[in-house]
Design a protein around this motif. Structure first.
Motif, PDB file in Angstrom:
ATOM      1  N   ASN A 111      28.506  45.569  37.506  1.00 57.24           N
ATOM      2  CA  ASN A 111      29.710  44.961  38.071  1.00 57.24           C
ATOM      3  C   ASN A 111      29.792  43.510  37.647  1.00 57.24           C
ATOM      4  O   ASN A 111      28.820  42.751  37.778  1.00 57.24           O
ATOM      5  N   TRP A 113      32.432  39.992  37.857  1.00 51.57           N
ATOM      6  CA  TRP A 113      33.646  39.408  38.438  1.00 51.57           C
ATOM      7  C   TRP A 113      33.705  37.921  38.117  1.00 51.57           C
ATOM      8  O   TRP A 113      32.702  37.294  37.819  1.00 51.57           O
ATOM      9  N   VAL A 121      40.594  37.350  41.811  1.00 52.21           N
ATOM     10  CA  VAL A 121      39.297  37.749  41.252  1.00 52.21           C
ATOM     11  C   VAL A 121      39.517  38.812  40.186  1.00 52.21           C
ATOM     12  O   VAL A 121      40.128  39.853  40.440  1.00 52.21           O
ATOM     13  N   ASN A 122      39.046  38.529  38.985  1.00 47.05           N
ATOM     14  CA  ASN A 122      39.076  39.514  37.906  1.00 47.05           C
ATOM     15  C   ASN A 122      37.772  40.294  37.930  1.00 47.05           C
ATOM     16  O   ASN A 122      36.683  39.701  37.985  1.00 47.05           O
ATOM     17  N   ARG A 123      37.873  41.615  37.889  1.00 42.94           N
ATOM     18  CA  ARG A 123      36.693  42.460  38.035  1.00 42.94           C
ATOM     19  C   ARG A 123      36.572  43.451  36.882  1.00 42.94           C
ATOM     20  O   ARG A 123      37.570  43.858  36.286  1.00 42.94           O
ATOM     21  N   GLN A 203      40.465  47.313  35.979  1.00 44.87           N
ATOM     22  CA  GLN A 203      41.414  46.646  36.865  1.00 44.87           C
ATOM     23  C   GLN A 203      42.800  46.597  36.230  1.00 44.87           C
ATOM     24  O   GLN A 203      42.961  46.210  35.077  1.00 44.87           O
ATOM     25  N   GLY A 212      41.475  45.953  42.509  1.00 46.63           N
ATOM     26  CA  GLY A 212      40.178  45.907  41.856  1.00 46.63           C
ATOM     27  C   GLY A 212      39.991  47.017  40.841  1.00 46.63           C
ATOM     28  O   GLY A 212      40.898  47.335  40.071  1.00 46.63           O
TER      29      GLY A 212
END
Length: 220
Positions: A111, A113, A121-123, A203, A212
């Motif tokens: 994961n 972010w 928030v870019n995930r 995303q 998300g």
């Protein structure tokens, strides 16, 4: 941190390496990032190959944060100072975790972010499945089978689960999300779990960015 697959002495084990850094400009915090990546111990040459892969992956993320992301954060800090606005430090993380290690096959979830001070928030999320002894990726065909229609079966299960979530108000997908599921099925980035096959959509591909990385666990 150290996590053993078996308790017997001398068996392969998974060690988690960590690094955290805060970068500043003229004494003010600009960017903080955190890395957690795996290293295999006692797993022979294959384990060393896998460990090197993740060490390089961590370094590539670290290099990106130290360079272009840091530069952009500094530009935003300068703009905030010029406009007498408060600046929120940027943050980022890449974290791996063990999902399954069984019969010589290791499944990991990663994961990542990043927050650039604006509250958004870019995930990103993906899975890696390895043959530990060989130090090689385990192709999806080996754990999904080679039967025709395998991707359709996965997509059908995801659509069923997604519709249940939508009906329960648990998420708000795009209007054409079912079509997008079939077009963007991330089956080559899946990971194996005790419950089944976990697939995380990038995303923004089947739902708004705020949702998300929609994740589903299905049967093969």
């Amino acid at each position: 941190m150290e996590e053993k697959w078996r308790k017997d002495r001398g068996e392969p084990r998974l060690v988690w390496r960590e690094a955290e850094e805060t970068m500043t400009l003229e004494g003010e915090a600009v960017l903080t990032f955190h890395l957690v990546w795996p290293e295999l111990k006692g797993a022979g040459l294959g384990g060393r190959w896998i460990s090197r892969y993740y060490a390089r992956l961590a370094e590539s993320w670290r290099r990106r944060w130290r360079r272009e992301v840091y530069w952009r954060a500094c530009i935003q800090l300068a703009q905030c100072r010029a406009a007498a606005r408060p600046f929120t430090p940027w943050k980022g993380e890449l974290r791996g975790e063990k999902v399954l290690w069984k019969d010589g096959v290791l499944s990991l979830r990663l994961n990542g972010w990043e927050s650039r001070g604006d509250g958004k928030v870019n995930r990103v999320q993906w899975g890696d499945v390895w043959k530990v002894r060989e130090g090689a990726p385990c192709p999806p065909e080996e754990w999904l089978g080679r039967r025709r229609g395998r991707k359709k079966r996965l997509a059908d299960q995801i659509i069923d689960q997604g519709e249940q979530r939508r009906s329960a108000g648990a998420w708000v997908p795009d209007e054409d999300w079912q079509e997008k599921v079939r077009k963007n099925l991330p089956w080559r980035d899946a990971c194996l779990t005790e419950e089944g096959i976990e697939l995380a959509f990038p995303q923004g591909t089947i739902a708004p960015m705020a949702e998300g990385t929609p994740t589903f666990v299905v049967e093969g």
